[in-house]
Design an enzyme around this catalytic site. Structure first.
Site, short mmCIF file in Angstrom:
data_model
loop_
_atom_site.label_atom_id
_atom_site.label_comp_id
_atom_site.label_asym_id
_atom_site.label_seq_id
_atom_site.Cartn_x
_atom_site.Cartn_y
_atom_site.Cartn_z
N ASP A 65 29.13 -38.38 48.14
CA ASP A 65 30.01 -39.15 49.08
C ASP A 65 29.85 -40.25 49.09
O ASP A 65 30.60 -41.13 50.27
CB ASP A 65 28.79 -38.21 50.10
CG ASP A 65 28.72 -36.83 50.18
OD1 ASP A 65 30.31 -36.03 50.08
OD2 ASP A 65 28.33 -36.15 51.51
N SER A 185 18.20 -36.99 61.07
CA SER A 185 17.07 -37.11 60.50
C SER A 185 16.68 -37.99 61.65
O SER A 185 14.86 -37.98 62.28
CB SER A 185 17.05 -38.39 59.14
OG SER A 185 17.89 -37.43 57.77
#
Length: 282
Positions: A65, A185
């Site tokens: 990514d 997260s």
């Protein structure tokens, strides 16, 4: 169905020998299929030759990514569709794998694909009334301290609406594309990737005084840095950025052009969430 693809730029990380070998292999295959293809070796800090890519129908990134994000920021103004082949670990944005790329590319080249249009953040930093830095973010903008465990104070506006003053280790401004990264997260929400919204997620806010929120990207976001130690940073997609100073204003808005990600017809968002561990089957 999309347009037939004839001209392809293949981009790989200059330090990745596996990606370099695969780029040569794919280029030979594309030429054999009657397509025009050229290879560009770049890094996450600098993507080369972007000004010469204007006539490309597609950019194929080889890596994870991070490689795709670096290329996407560099070509944002050109609007060239991007397709990623995953040679990394997670590969949430990349669609192809090293084992099935021929089958998938065969269909994509003849127009059998969908286009996923993603919101991009355009931002600039003002310092003492002068533009100090500007850029794009595909995943997120993050304001945070360095290695020291110190909180920073930020004053935040959404349009004319004062959201409040925040004391925290930092703040994440995430696009729907980036909601599955650092933002989640830190306690932020997952957002369907094609929505026209952004998420504000504080990093360890003091006394939990500021909750994560999702806002429509119809107004600009302004963040004023009230306190800044020498190691307060603004980072784009976790890759590049700038050191901030007290009094800096960060203005973030929706970029005029969206990021166009090519998606095979069989690719489904829910399936990807499950395969990457974001959703568990009962």
């Amino acid at each position: 169905m999309g347009k037939i693809i004839s001209k392809i730029v293949i981009v790989h990380n200059v330090e990745n020998e596996l990606a370099a070998n695969m780029a040569r292999q794919i280029r030979r295959w594309l030429v054999g299929e009657g397509r025009s293809a050229r290879i560009v070796a770049s890094s996450k800090e600098e993507v080369h030759c972007v000004s010469t890519w204007g006539d490309a129908d597609m950019i194929l990134t080889l890596g994870g990514d991070g490689t795709l994000l670096a290329v996407a920021r560099a070509v944002q103004d050109l609007g060239i569709p991007i397709l990623g082949l995953n040679l990394g670990k997670v590969g949430f944005l990349t669609e192809l794998s090293p084992t099935d790329w021929r089958e998938s590319l065969t269909l994509i080249l003849r127009g059998e694909y969908d286009m996923s249009q993603r919101l991009v953040i355009s931002f600039h930093v003002l310092r003492r009334g002068q533009e100090y830095y500007r850029g794009y973010a595909i995943n997120d903008l993050v304001i945070s301290c360095g290695s020291l465990a110190r909180m920073i104070r930020l004053d935040m506006w959404y349009g004319n609406d004062h959201l409040g003053t925040v004391r925290a280790d930092g703040m994440i401004v995430a696009t729907p594309t980036g909601s599955s990264g650092y933002s989640i997260s830190a306690g932020g929400p997952l957002i369907y990737p094609e929505l026209n919204v952004f998420a504000l997620t504080p990093i360890c806010p003091f006394l939990h005084a500021f909750r994560p929120m999702v806002l429509p990207f119809e107004n600009d976001l302004r963040i004023l840095v009230l306190d800044a130690d020498p190691d307060v940073y603004l980072t784009q997609d976790g890759q590049t950025g700038v050191v901030l100073a007290a009094g800096d204003n960060i203005f973030a808005s929706r970029a005029e052009k969206r990021l166009n990600l090519i998606r095979p017809l069989h690719s489904q968002y829910a399936h990807k969430l499950k395969s990457k561990g974001f959703v568990r089957e009962s």
